[in-house]
Scaffold this active site. Structure first.
Site, PDB file in Angstrom:
ATOM      1  N   GLU A  58       0.831  -1.201   0.000  1.00  0.00           N
ATOM      2  CA  GLU A  58       0.000   0.000   0.000  1.00  0.00           C
ATOM      3  C   GLU A  58       0.868   1.254   0.000  1.00  0.00           C
ATOM      4  OE1 GLU A  58      -3.847   1.654   2.446  1.00  0.00           O
ATOM      5  OE2 GLU A  58      -1.989   1.308   3.572  1.00  0.00           O
ATOM      6  N   TRP A  80      -8.209  -2.357  -0.520  1.00  0.00           N
ATOM      7  CA  TRP A  80      -8.974  -1.238  -1.074  1.00  0.00           C
ATOM      8  C   TRP A  80     -10.110  -1.709  -1.986  1.00  0.00           C
ATOM      9  CZ3 TRP A  80      -9.017   3.961  -0.297  1.00  0.00           C
ATOM     10  CH2 TRP A  80      -8.000   4.497   0.513  1.00  0.00           C
ATOM     11  N   TYR A  94      -4.962   9.215  -1.950  1.00  0.00           N
ATOM     12  CA  TYR A  94      -3.646   9.561  -1.414  1.00  0.00           C
ATOM     13  C   TYR A  94      -2.549   9.719  -2.461  1.00  0.00           C
ATOM     14  CZ  TYR A  94      -5.823   8.176   3.001  1.00  0.00           C
ATOM     15  OH  TYR A  94      -6.653   8.077   4.085  1.00  0.00           O
ATOM     16  N   CYS A 159      -8.095   9.745   5.582  1.00  0.00           N
ATOM     17  CA  CYS A 159      -8.105   9.614   7.048  1.00  0.00           C
ATOM     18  C   CYS A 159      -6.770  10.068   7.613  1.00  0.00           C
ATOM     19  CB  CYS A 159      -8.409   8.176   7.459  1.00  0.00           C
ATOM     20  SG  CYS A 159     -10.099   7.660   7.081  1.00  0.00           S
ATOM     21  N   ARG A 179      -7.621  12.073  11.028  1.00  0.00           N
ATOM     22  CA  ARG A 179      -8.878  12.710  11.433  1.00  0.00           C
ATOM     23  C   ARG A 179      -9.882  11.704  11.970  1.00  0.00           C
ATOM     24  NH1 ARG A 179     -13.058  11.432   8.266  1.00  0.00           N
ATOM     25  NH2 ARG A 179     -12.469  10.402   6.324  1.00  0.00           N
ATOM     26  N   ASP A 182     -10.168   3.953  12.621  1.00  0.00           N
ATOM     27  CA  ASP A 182     -10.685   2.647  13.041  1.00  0.00           C
ATOM     28  C   ASP A 182      -9.577   1.997  13.859  1.00  0.00           C
ATOM     29  OD1 ASP A 182     -11.240  -0.073  13.190  1.00  0.00           O
ATOM     30  OD2 ASP A 182     -11.790  -0.293  11.085  1.00  0.00           O
TER      31      ASP A 182
END
Length: 277
Positions: A58, A80, A94, A159, A179, A182
């Site tokens: 990733e 994803w 991103y 995130c 922000r 999980d």
């Protein structure tokens, strides 16, 4: 990783039950911070086994500036899949913001190359930042992720929003603001990814390793993860592994999966949990 486990317990004991975009429901707290000294070991969770391959690929995918899951799928990574269009597109997430931020004048800004250049040329700068929060491309919260991606928006808003890097005594530290986190599924991945990126930058810039700091806005546990969290909290953390590089690539963009060598990882078994889409 005891501070992370303590935060899980804090959320269970003191968090507020809230609704969320996915309809699953969460228990959350607001405004928390965790710090890890990279000299103490690579911060890969040991109270459950993590799939380091997914974390590495990733990050390499982000650094490619890629926003289609094809590269991930070709390398056996599916994290994803749920948010992509049938063609694998995620919109300008991103990778696009890191490597191809488009200014109003049409100029494309490569934040990663700028970061590397800045760390080498002016390590004392307070502007060593990568920012993913591009207001113009944020998705419509009323639409499904793949609908936003098909419309040219981000499938999901970022995130892990903002990274800042800091050099002192020739050691590189990093701070990440998330922000929305999980805490059972996402946070351990985010922490390991931040550590990887910091180590790669340190190698490229001939710097030692300092701390990584993770600051979290909404730190939450999904309601369908409570049993999994209880199981994880019942386990005793083990010694952190070490991570080394097999070589020094020519640039931050030239790392391959085989360049990362993990040693001494002895985690408890994996704990499966559903992901909220």
């Amino acid at each position: 990783m005891r501070p992370y486990l303590a935060l899980l317990q804090d959320i269970i004991d003191n968090g507020v039950d809230k609704g969320d975009r996915t309809g699953t429901g969460t228990r959350s707290v607001f405004g928390r911070q965790l710090r890890y000294d990279l000299a103490q070991g690579f911060p890969l969770l040991t109270t459950k086994k993590l799939h380091l391959k997914s974390i590495i690929y990733e990050l390499l995918w982000f650094l490619r500036g890629d926003t289609n899951i094809r590269f991930l799928k070709e390398n056996g990574v599916s994290i994803w899949d749920e948010w992509a269009t049938p063609e694998g597109e995620l919109g300008p997430v991103y990778g696009a913001q890191w490597r191809h931020w488009r200014g109003e004048d049409g100029q494309v800004y490569d934040q990663v190359q700028t970061l590397v250049d800045g760390l080498k040329q002016n390590p004392n700068s307070r502007r060593h930042i990568i920012n993913a929060w591009n207001v113009a491309l944020l998705p419509d919260e009323q639409q499904k992720p793949w609908q936003n991606a098909a419309a040219g928006k981000m499938a999901l808003p970022p995130c892990h929003v903002l990274y800042q890097f800091y050099v002192a005594n020739e050691r590189l530290s990093a701070s990440l603001y998330i922000r929305s986190n999980d805490m059972f599924l996402g946070h351990p991945y985010n922490t390991a990814s931040l550590a990887l990126l910091t180590m790669m930058l340190a190698q490229q810039c001939d710097l030692g390793l300092g701390d990584i700091v993770v600051s979290i806005g909404d730190a939450h546990i999904y309601c369908n993860h409570f049993e999994q969290v209880a199981l994880q909290l019942s386990r005793e953390p083990r010694t952190l592994p070490q991570l080394q590089f097999a070589r020094k690539p020519a640039s931050i963009f030239d790392y391959q999966y085989e360049d990362f060598v993990l040693m001494g990882y002895d985690p408890h078994p994996h704990i499966p949990a559903p992901i909220a889409v």
